[in-house]
Motif scaffolding. Structure first.
Motif, PDB file in Angstrom:
ATOM      1  N   LEU A   5       0.719  -1.317  -0.442  1.00 36.68           N
ATOM      2  CA  LEU A   5      -0.078  -0.013   0.039  1.00 36.68           C
ATOM      3  C   LEU A   5       0.995   0.776  -0.133  1.00 36.68           C
ATOM      4  CD1 LEU A   5      -3.030  -1.280   2.767  1.00 36.68           C
ATOM      5  CD2 LEU A   5      -2.731  -1.048  -0.078  1.00 36.68           C
ATOM      6  N   GLN A   6       1.800   1.604   0.699  1.00 36.49           N
ATOM      7  CA  GLN A   6       2.659   2.286   0.792  1.00 36.49           C
ATOM      8  C   GLN A   6       3.688   2.878  -1.118  1.00 36.49           C
ATOM      9  OE1 GLN A   6       3.191   4.443   3.769  1.00 36.49           O
ATOM     10  NE2 GLN A   6       3.876   5.649   2.031  1.00 36.49           N
ATOM     11  N   HIS A   7       4.171   1.469  -0.653  1.00 36.13           N
ATOM     12  CA  HIS A   7       4.824   1.691  -2.635  1.00 36.13           C
ATOM     13  C   HIS A   7       3.662   2.328  -3.235  1.00 36.13           C
ATOM     14  CE1 HIS A   7       7.339   0.480  -5.773  1.00 36.13           C
ATOM     15  NE2 HIS A   7       6.393   0.244  -6.568  1.00 36.13           N
ATOM     16  N   LEU A  42      -8.714  -9.024   6.536  1.00 32.54           N
ATOM     17  CA  LEU A  42      -7.934  -8.333   7.481  1.00 32.54           C
ATOM     18  C   LEU A  42      -6.821  -7.209   7.467  1.00 32.54           C
ATOM     19  CD1 LEU A  42      -8.384  -8.801  10.597  1.00 32.54           C
ATOM     20  CD2 LEU A  42      -7.609 -11.228  10.429  1.00 32.54           C
ATOM     21  N   ALA A  43      -5.964  -8.068   7.006  1.00 39.00           N
ATOM     22  CA  ALA A  43      -4.467  -7.541   6.690  1.00 39.00           C
ATOM     23  C   ALA A  43      -4.589  -5.938   5.590  1.00 39.00           C
ATOM     24  CB  ALA A  43      -3.967  -8.422   5.801  1.00 39.00           C
ATOM     25  N   PHE A  44      -5.388  -5.407   5.488  1.00 35.71           N
ATOM     26  CA  PHE A  44      -6.133  -4.662   4.330  1.00 35.71           C
ATOM     27  C   PHE A  44      -6.618  -3.325   5.459  1.00 35.71           C
ATOM     28  CE2 PHE A  44      -8.563  -1.292   3.014  1.00 35.71           C
ATOM     29  CZ  PHE A  44      -7.991  -0.572   2.591  1.00 35.71           C
ATOM     30  N   PHE A  45      -7.255  -3.868   6.780  1.00 39.68           N
ATOM     31  CA  PHE A  45      -7.628  -3.489   7.584  1.00 39.68           C
ATOM     32  C   PHE A  45      -6.655  -3.224   9.267  1.00 39.68           C
ATOM     33  CE2 PHE A  45      -9.397  -3.279  12.115  1.00 39.68           C
ATOM     34  CZ  PHE A  45     -10.343  -2.431  11.834  1.00 39.68           C
ATOM     35  N   ARG A  46      -6.359  -3.765   9.131  1.00 40.51           N
ATOM     36  CA  ARG A  46      -4.649  -3.248   9.970  1.00 40.51           C
ATOM     37  C   ARG A  46      -3.789  -2.927   9.163  1.00 40.51           C
ATOM     38  NH1 ARG A  46      -3.768  -9.463  12.426  1.00 40.51           N
ATOM     39  NH2 ARG A  46      -5.619  -9.405  13.884  1.00 40.51           N
ATOM     40  N   ALA A  47      -3.716  -2.668   7.338  1.00 42.85           N
ATOM     41  CA  ALA A  47      -2.719  -1.913   7.485  1.00 42.85           C
ATOM     42  C   ALA A  47      -3.044  -0.025   7.280  1.00 42.85           C
ATOM     43  CB  ALA A  47      -1.842  -2.451   6.093  1.00 42.85           C
ATOM     44  N   THR A  48      -4.331  -0.722   7.173  1.00 42.13           N
ATOM     45  CA  THR A  48      -4.712   1.102   6.933  1.00 42.13           C
ATOM     46  C   THR A  48      -5.414   1.793   7.993  1.00 42.13           C
ATOM     47  OG1 THR A  48      -7.394   0.432   6.757  1.00 42.13           O
ATOM     48  CG2 THR A  48      -5.162   0.174   5.090  1.00 42.13           C
ATOM     49  N   SER A  52      -4.493   6.036   7.151  1.00 50.13           N
ATOM     50  CA  SER A  52      -5.387   5.776   5.979  1.00 50.13           C
ATOM     51  C   SER A  52      -5.161   5.774   4.030  1.00 50.13           C
ATOM     52  CB  SER A  52      -7.026   6.356   6.373  1.00 50.13           C
ATOM     53  OG  SER A  52      -7.220   8.191   6.295  1.00 50.13           O
ATOM     54  N   PHE A  53      -4.252   6.749   4.017  1.00 46.58           N
ATOM     55  CA  PHE A  53      -3.945   6.195   3.147  1.00 46.58           C
ATOM     56  C   PHE A  53      -4.991   6.513   2.083  1.00 46.58           C
ATOM     57  CE2 PHE A  53      -1.327   2.410   4.293  1.00 46.58           C
ATOM     58  CZ  PHE A  53       0.078   2.920   4.309  1.00 46.58           C
ATOM     59  N   PRO A  54      -5.255   8.231   1.994  1.00 44.99           N
ATOM     60  CA  PRO A  54      -6.234   9.386   1.305  1.00 44.99           C
ATOM     61  C   PRO A  54      -6.337   9.496  -0.268  1.00 44.99           C
ATOM     62  CG  PRO A  54      -4.734  10.499   2.535  1.00 44.99           C
ATOM     63  CD  PRO A  54      -4.417   9.765   2.519  1.00 44.99           C
ATOM     64  N   ALA A  55      -5.045   8.945  -0.805  1.00 47.60           N
ATOM     65  CA  ALA A  55      -5.043   9.057  -2.508  1.00 47.60           C
ATOM     66  C   ALA A  55      -5.285   7.568  -2.808  1.00 47.60           C
ATOM     67  CB  ALA A  55      -3.544   9.205  -2.449  1.00 47.60           C
ATOM     68  N   LEU A  56      -5.509   6.699  -2.378  1.00 45.64           N
ATOM     69  CA  LEU A  56      -5.974   5.163  -2.350  1.00 45.64           C
ATOM     70  C   LEU A  56      -7.368   5.202  -2.146  1.00 45.64           C
ATOM     71  CD1 LEU A  56      -4.090   2.744  -1.126  1.00 45.64           C
ATOM     72  CD2 LEU A  56      -4.017   3.938  -3.041  1.00 45.64           C
ATOM     73  N   THR A  57      -8.253   5.893  -3.456  1.00 52.27           N
ATOM     74  CA  THR A  57      -9.313   6.463  -3.250  1.00 52.27           C
ATOM     75  C   THR A  57     -10.535   4.940  -3.412  1.00 52.27           C
ATOM     76  OG1 THR A  57      -9.523   7.988  -5.278  1.00 52.27           O
ATOM     77  CG2 THR A  57     -11.479   7.143  -4.174  1.00 52.27           C
ATOM     78  N   GLN A  58     -10.023   3.580  -4.002  1.00 58.23           N
ATOM     79  CA  GLN A  58     -10.349   2.400  -4.204  1.00 58.23           C
ATOM     80  C   GLN A  58      -9.665   1.376  -4.764  1.00 58.23           C
ATOM     81  OE1 GLN A  58     -13.433   1.668  -8.094  1.00 58.23           O
ATOM     82  NE2 GLN A  58     -14.096   4.101  -7.313  1.00 58.23           N
ATOM     83  N   VAL A  59      -9.236   0.778  -3.229  1.00 51.40           N
ATOM     84  CA  VAL A  59      -8.463  -0.348  -3.459  1.00 51.40           C
ATOM     85  C   VAL A  59      -9.478  -1.829  -4.233  1.00 51.40           C
ATOM     86  CG1 VAL A  59      -6.844  -1.879  -2.233  1.00 51.40           C
ATOM     87  CG2 VAL A  59      -7.088   0.351  -2.009  1.00 51.40           C
ATOM     88  N   TRP A  60      -8.890  -2.811  -4.914  1.00 52.44           N
ATOM     89  CA  TRP A  60      -9.792  -3.972  -4.739  1.00 52.44           C
ATOM     90  C   TRP A  60      -8.685  -5.101  -4.917  1.00 52.44           C
ATOM     91  CZ3 TRP A  60     -14.901  -4.538  -7.084  1.00 52.44           C
ATOM     92  CH2 TRP A  60     -15.622  -3.610  -6.829  1.00 52.44           C
ATOM     93  N   LEU A  61      -8.894  -6.756  -4.834  1.00 45.49           N
ATOM     94  CA  LEU A  61      -8.019  -7.499  -4.475  1.00 45.49           C
ATOM     95  C   LEU A  61      -8.750  -8.398  -5.795  1.00 45.49           C
ATOM     96  CD1 LEU A  61      -6.258  -9.519  -2.979  1.00 45.49           C
ATOM     97  CD2 LEU A  61      -8.331 -10.614  -1.990  1.00 45.49           C
ATOM     98  N   PHE A  78     -12.125  -3.888  -0.868  1.00 41.77           N
ATOM     99  CA  PHE A  78     -12.151  -3.471   0.100  1.00 41.77           C
ATOM    100  C   PHE A  78     -11.954  -1.845   0.431  1.00 41.77           C
ATOM    101  CE2 PHE A  78      -8.397  -6.716   0.270  1.00 41.77           C
ATOM    102  CZ  PHE A  78      -9.139  -7.411   0.583  1.00 41.77           C
ATOM    103  N   ARG A  79     -11.776  -1.146  -0.548  1.00 43.71           N
ATOM    104  CA  ARG A  79     -12.060   0.761  -0.361  1.00 43.71           C
ATOM    105  C   ARG A  79     -12.778   1.180  -1.094  1.00 43.71           C
ATOM    106  NH1 ARG A  79      -7.240   4.096   1.173  1.00 43.71           N
ATOM    107  NH2 ARG A  79      -7.909   3.033   3.621  1.00 43.71           N
TER     108      ARG A  79
END
Length: 109
Positions: A5-7, A42-48, A52-61, A78-79
């Motif tokens: 996510l950070q990358h 769960l990994a995404f929830f804990r990482a965010t 919150s990484f506001p520049a990531l409007t939508q996150v999909w797996l 996921f978001r």
């Protein structure tokens, strides 16, 4: 998850300049052993939860793996706004901010 996510956040942050900008991050999983979307969420929830990484409007797996005779492809959101998440995910997945209390209590076994 936090590293990924950070990358991507660092790359997408430059595009988050206007109020109508939507950035979409698509994470891909090809490992049949890790195909459980709840473990990924769960990994995404804990990482965010702390960032919150506001520049990531939508996150999909995207779960993609090729079996011997068939191919499975599934997408989970996921978001995004909660309405989109409710339409994209099965209702028993409980993804999104309204379910934060549930995910806060979860442990990986």
């Amino acid at each position: 998850m936090r590293q990924a996510l950070q990358h991507k956040y660092d790359q997408l942050n430059q595009y988050q300049q206007g109020e109508n900008v939507v950035t979409v991050l698509l994470l891909e999983n090809r490992d049949i052993a890790l195909i459980n979307p709840s473990i990924w969420y769960l990994a995404f929830f804990r990482a965010t939860r702390d960032n919150s990484f506001p520049a990531l409007t939508q996150v999909w797996l995207a779960d993609t793996w090729e079996g011997l005779t068939d191919r499975f492809t599934g997408f989970n959101c996921f978001r995004a706004n909660q309405d989109l998440m409710d339409r994209a995910n099965p209702e028993n997945f409980w993804f999104g901010p309204r379910y934060d209390n549930y995910w806060q209590k979860q442990r990986v076994t």
